[in-house]
Design an enzyme around this catalytic site. Structure first.
Site: not given
Ligand code: COA
Length: 260
Positions: A66, A111, A114, A134
């Site tokens: 999400a 999400g 999910e 989460e």
């Molecule tokens: N919501 C909003 N934006 C998200 C996102 C999310 N769940 N997951 C990734 N993004 C965005 C990042 O903020 C970034 O945006 P920006 O370039 O404008 O800063 C872009 O997507 C790329 O993500 P980034 O973190 O730079 O990629 P990465 O390869 O370094 O890492 C992940 C990948 C998946 C490990 C990391 O993005 C992450 O941990 N995301 C969140 C996962 C999460 O906790 N999901 C559950 C949410 S309840």
């Protein structure tokens, strides 16, 4: 349907819906949830669509969760509505009445997992990573993750993924029964197309009966589920496809299912 958040394309009777926010790793914001809901409503209504494939654009993610930026500003009341909005989408997918395949091409987190679990089959690239992270954000899964993970893989797996918040790889997802199958990343599309084509050539009312019996019938006690199964079994005898399938077997030919 035109949406900047989704790409929708048909290949024969297979509809592919692609989440298209690759710069945000296809994170689910409110607008994308709404667009997905409409896209699944349309796919459900269209008799020409027999199978739906759901995937994410870009090389990295199915869906990375999400939208955290959007959630950061929500009040508790808005959070409740956001959760209900997401849950309604997941239930719409689960009860679509036609098979939905998740083609998991990368991260399926929060999400994203999910969403994949609301689909009926999950085909993972061997490079995919899935999880319910989460808790690392001070959050709890809100789009059905605790409940679907529990039902799909049992209490141990649900607690392992949701409490530890660590992503697992595709091999472990297969071991836990969360992935239906795992294939080399460069084979993901071909394998998904193969499974989708097999389902598209199958008898739609029979597939619907299986989905109804397992998903709706499986939600209650065994006696009620068995009764449900008897009902969908009997309904299959009202279809031309049942006559075609059994007749083709007896005549030693390949069946041609019309969907009637
Ligand atoms: N919501 C909003 N934006 C998200 C996102 C999310 N769940 N997951 C990734 N993004 C965005 C990042 O903020 C970034 O945006 P920006 O370039 O404008 O800063 C872009 O997507 C790329 O993500 P980034 O973190 O730079 O990629 P990465 O390869 O370094 O890492 C992940 C990948 C998946 C490990 C990391 O993005 C992450 O941990 N995301 C969140 C996962 C999460 O906790 N999901 C559950 C949410 S309840």
């Amino acid at each position: 349907m035109v949406s900047s958040n989704l790409l929708v394309e048909d290949r024969g009777a297979v509809r592919r819906i692609t989440l298209n926010r690759p710069d945000k790793l296809n994170a689910l914001n409110h607008a994308t949830l709404t667009d997905l809901h409409q896209a699944f409503e349309a796919a459900g209504r269209d008799d020409a669509v027999r199978v739906v494939v759901l995937t994410g654009a870009g090389p990295k993610a199915f869906v990375a969760g999400a939208d955290i930026a959007e959630m950061n500003g929500l009040s508790p009341v808005q959070a409740r509505d956001f959760s209900r909005h997401g849950q309604a989408l997941m239930r719409r997918i689960e009860t679509l009445g036609k098979p939905v395949l998740a083609m998991v091409n990368g991260f399926a987190l929060g999400g994203g997992l999910e969403l994949a679990m609301a689909c009926h089959l999950r085909i993972l690239a061997d490079t995919a990573k899935i999880g319910q992270p989460e808790v690392n954000l001070g959050l709890v899964p809100g789009f059905g993750g605790t409940q679907r993970l529990l039902r799909l893989a049992g209490r141990g797996a649900a607690l392992e993924l949701c409490l530890l918040g660590q992503p697992i790889d595709a091999a472990r997802a297969l071991q836990l029964g969360i992935a239906t199958r795992v294939v080399a990343a460069d084979q993901l599309e071909a394998e998904t197309d193969r499974v989708a084509d097999q389902l598209a050539a199958s008898a739609p009312q029979a597939l619907r009966g299986v989905l109804d019996a397992v998903i709706t019938g499986g939600d209650g006690p065994l006696e009620a589920g068995l009764d449900y199964e008897t009902q969908v079994f009997a309904v299959a005898f009202s279809t031309q496809d049942m006559k075609e399938g059994t007749g083709a077997f007896l005549a030693r030919r390949k069946p041609e299912f019309s969907g009637r």
